[in-house]
Design a protein around this motif. Structure first.
Motif, short mmCIF file in Angstrom:
data_model
loop_
_atom_site.label_atom_id
_atom_site.label_comp_id
_atom_site.label_asym_id
_atom_site.label_seq_id
_atom_site.Cartn_x
_atom_site.Cartn_y
_atom_site.Cartn_z
N PRO A 88 0.82 -1.21 0.00
CA PRO A 88 0.00 0.00 0.00
C PRO A 88 0.85 1.26 0.00
O PRO A 88 1.96 1.28 0.55
CB PRO A 88 -0.80 -0.12 1.30
CG PRO A 88 0.04 -1.00 2.17
CD PRO A 88 0.71 -1.97 1.26
N SER A 90 -0.13 3.97 1.38
CA SER A 90 -0.53 4.76 2.55
C SER A 90 -0.93 3.80 3.66
O SER A 90 -1.34 2.67 3.41
CB SER A 90 -1.69 5.70 2.19
OG SER A 90 -2.76 4.98 1.63
N TYR A 92 -2.97 2.25 7.19
CA TYR A 92 -4.31 2.22 7.76
C TYR A 92 -4.21 2.22 9.27
O TYR A 92 -3.19 1.87 9.85
CB TYR A 92 -5.11 1.01 7.25
CG TYR A 92 -4.73 -0.34 7.82
CD1 TYR A 92 -5.14 -0.72 9.09
CD2 TYR A 92 -4.00 -1.25 7.07
CE1 TYR A 92 -4.81 -1.96 9.62
CE2 TYR A 92 -3.67 -2.50 7.58
CZ TYR A 92 -4.08 -2.84 8.86
OH TYR A 92 -3.75 -4.06 9.37
N ARG A 131 -11.88 0.87 11.05
CA ARG A 131 -10.64 0.91 10.28
C ARG A 131 -10.68 2.11 9.34
O ARG A 131 -11.60 2.25 8.54
CB ARG A 131 -10.46 -0.38 9.48
CG ARG A 131 -9.28 -0.35 8.52
CD ARG A 131 -8.98 -1.71 7.98
NE ARG A 131 -8.01 -1.67 6.90
CZ ARG A 131 -7.21 -2.67 6.58
NH1 ARG A 131 -7.24 -3.79 7.26
NH2 ARG A 131 -6.38 -2.56 5.56
N THR A 132 -9.66 2.96 9.46
CA THR A 132 -9.53 4.13 8.60
C THR A 132 -8.41 3.90 7.60
O THR A 132 -7.24 3.70 8.00
CB THR A 132 -9.23 5.39 9.42
OG1 THR A 132 -10.31 5.62 10.34
CG2 THR A 132 -9.09 6.60 8.52
N ASN A 133 -8.76 3.87 6.33
CA ASN A 133 -7.76 3.79 5.27
C ASN A 133 -7.41 5.20 4.81
O ASN A 133 -8.23 6.12 4.91
CB ASN A 133 -8.27 2.97 4.10
CG ASN A 133 -8.40 1.50 4.45
OD1 ASN A 133 -7.66 0.99 5.27
ND2 ASN A 133 -9.36 0.83 3.83
N THR A 134 -6.21 5.36 4.29
CA THR A 134 -5.75 6.66 3.84
C THR A 134 -5.31 6.59 2.38
O THR A 134 -5.10 5.50 1.84
CB THR A 134 -4.57 7.16 4.70
OG1 THR A 134 -3.48 6.25 4.57
CG2 THR A 134 -4.98 7.27 6.16
N THR A 163 -11.27 6.39 3.50
CA THR A 163 -12.45 5.58 3.80
C THR A 163 -12.46 5.26 5.28
O THR A 163 -11.41 5.16 5.94
CB THR A 163 -12.46 4.26 3.00
OG1 THR A 163 -11.32 3.47 3.39
CG2 THR A 163 -12.43 4.51 1.50
N ASP A 164 -13.65 5.10 5.79
CA ASP A 164 -13.82 4.70 7.18
C ASP A 164 -14.82 3.56 7.21
O ASP A 164 -15.94 3.69 6.72
CB ASP A 164 -14.32 5.88 8.02
CG ASP A 164 -14.39 5.51 9.50
OD1 ASP A 164 -13.33 5.45 10.13
OD2 ASP A 164 -15.50 5.26 9.99
N SER A 294 -9.64 -5.54 5.65
CA SER A 294 -9.88 -4.18 5.16
C SER A 294 -11.27 -4.06 4.56
O SER A 294 -11.91 -3.02 4.63
CB SER A 294 -8.82 -3.80 4.12
OG SER A 294 -8.84 -4.70 3.04
#
Length: 514
Positions: A88, A90, A92, A131-134, A163-164, A294
């Motif tokens: 990835p 970025s 998470y 879970r917060t993805n960036t 995304t959250d 995820s």
């Protein structure tokens, strides 16, 4: 390649915190009824950004069209194996907590002169994960590296939340079992577990997706003026906000699972036990822990049926030399249907049927007052009955082949010896045969022209330990693992990937009992 090679970047990290509390209560209500309650609560956080190096046979235009695999194994130092640096772009962030409570009542009584043991219980659990993805609106990570002489490059990202996903799952289960003694030596055991499982996931998505690699390219989704672009080492990422604002989507899975079991047990003496057993098991489409993935629930998973298994087993256990040495032998057949395929910890497909047949022998005991031995050996013949592919030609070509991640032979030995009261010395070995990681097939003209497989090498680890009690309940200990420093040992497998195990490792520890 040197084990000390580091293929990551300066920003790689895996910061994990786990806090777990376990409480066990036990109460004997009277001379025939005992009640136990076990409660566990856990809280976990994780901040994760890895680099995933790779080396394949695809020509890499960024490095003069080099073929990484060919350059790695050609023995020519002038040809440099440039591998990919994936993973990835970025990190998470995960916040997760869960709780489980199991209450069990055990009743020992007689009916009509026949001995009985009845067990009933309740198993309730809850799990919540956010879970917060960036995404990276700065420059992207470096994409290639010399696998023989890697550098640890720096890069200039700018991470923002994209995304959250909030996921919660609940499980409510009831279980009962009854063991009925026909004679003092012969008994029948039957049991049943029913589980109501529910999982729900809400996804908040702020940005438009990147362009898919399909021809023709489909139009952007509703609310998107175009496709976002991921960053490269020389150009920053450009992520287009959704219009009029973030989208929220909800998916859920609900299952009712029923697992029976039955056994016949013969105990002619206190040191001998013989049994035959049958059982069924099931697992929901999301797997056991939805919050860890995820995308814990997807439209694909909503359509999947639970994984089911049916097990037949017969075995015997013996106690020798006054029960100082215990021997065990079992033969078994396990057939699993709708086996799931994992990719990156997520369930992405299902449908395989696998049958495993084999036997296991074990020995555990105290050879002398100071010498303890534990040993086991298992033989496994696991084959694919149905590969679960949409193409029946591929299913037919792979049916009957060795199942993935199933070593034919595995063995372990561990022994400890106390030369004097305060000193304990131990050593042992673990071995597993090589395993198939995955299969792929090519079809041309309505005929399967070839089936290829990826394999993991055999696993062999020699380990040792020494501990010394210095007094007042304080013990100092040293453990050594993978003492041969085998490069081929691996910690886990997933599809065609291997996670290398640690090299030769020595750990010093201190324990205090008070």
């Amino acid at each position: 390649m040197d084990r000390s090679n580091w293929y990551g970047t300066q920003l790689d990290h895996d910061d994990t915190v786990a806090d777990i509390v376990t409480v066990r209560l036990s109460h004997r209500a009277n001379d025939w009824l005992q009640i136990a309650n076990d409660t566990r609560v856990g809280y976990y956080t994780r901040d994760f950004l890895p680099t995933a190096p790779s080396c394949n046979s695809t020509n890499n235009a960024a490095n003069g069209g080099s073929n990484c695999l060919a350059n790695l194994f050609d023995g020519n130092p002038a040809t440099v194996p440039f591998g990919g640096l994936g993973g990835p772009s970025s990190p998470y962030y995960l916040d997760q907590w869960g709780a489980q409570n199991v209450t069990t009542a055990t009743a020992d009584f007689s009916v009509g002169g026949f001995k009985n043991q009845f067990i009933a219980g309740l198993d309730v659990s809850y799990e919540y994960a956010e879970r917060t993805n960036t995404v990276n609106t700065g420059l992207g990570r470096p994409t290639t590296s010399n696998l023989l002489d890697p550098t640890s490059p720096d890069w200039s990202p700018n991470f923002i939340a994209s995304t959250d996903r909030e996921t919660d799952s609940t499980s409510f289960a009831l279980f009962v079992s009854e063991q009925f003694w026909i004679t003092d030596e012969l008994s029948i055991l039957a049991g049943l577990r029913w589980e109501d499982y529910k999982a729900e996931s809400d996804l908040t998505d702020k940005f438009c997706p990147t362009q898919p690699n399909t021809v023709p390219v489909p139009p952007p989704p509703v609310g998107c003026s175009g496709y976002s672009t991921a960053p490269t080492p020389t150009t920053p990422g450009n992520y287009i906000p959704r219009t009029p604002g973030p989208t929220v989507s909800s998916l859920e899975v609900s299952e009712d699972l029923l697992d029976p079991k039955a056994s016949v047990i013969w105990e002619p003496t206190e040191s001998q036990t013989y049994y035959v057993s049958w059982s069924k098991s099931s697992q929901p489409a999301t797997g056991a822990a939805a919050g860890n993935a995820s995308t814990p629930i997807s439209e694909t998973q909503q359509a999947l049926k639970p994984t089911t298994g049916e097990t037949y087993e017969a075995g015997a256990k013996f106690g020798l030399f006054g029960d100082k040495l215990g021997l065990g032998l079992s033969v078994f057949q396990i057939e699993r249907d709708n086996v799931k395929t994992l990719e990156g910890g997520e369930v992405v497909a299902a449908g395989q049927s696998i049958r495993s047949r084999g036997f296991e022998v074990s020995a555990t005991g105290q050879i002398t007052d100071k010498w303890v031995v534990q040993a086991s050996y298992a033989y496994l013949d696991a084959e694919v009955l149905n590969f679960g592919n949409a193409n029946p030609l591929i299913n037919a070509a792979i049916a009957g082949k060795e199942a993935t991640n199933a070593p034919e032979n595995s063995a372990s030995l561990w022994t400890t010896y106390m030369p004097f009261d305060d000193l304990t010395l131990g050593g042992g070995v673990q071995y597993r045969d090589e395993v198939v990681l995955n299969y792929s097939a090519t079809v041309a003209g309505g005929v399967v022209t070839g089936v290829t497989e990826n394999r993991a090498p055999y696993y062999l680890s020699f380990d040792a330990m020494a501990s010394y009690e210095i007094g007042d309940g304080v013990v100092v200990q040293v453990n050594g693992y993978n003492l041969l420093d085998r490069d081929d040992n691996y910690a886990q497998t997933q599809n065609s990937r291997l996670v290398p195990a640690a090299g030769r490792t020595v750990i010093f520890s201190t324990q205090a009992t008070f």
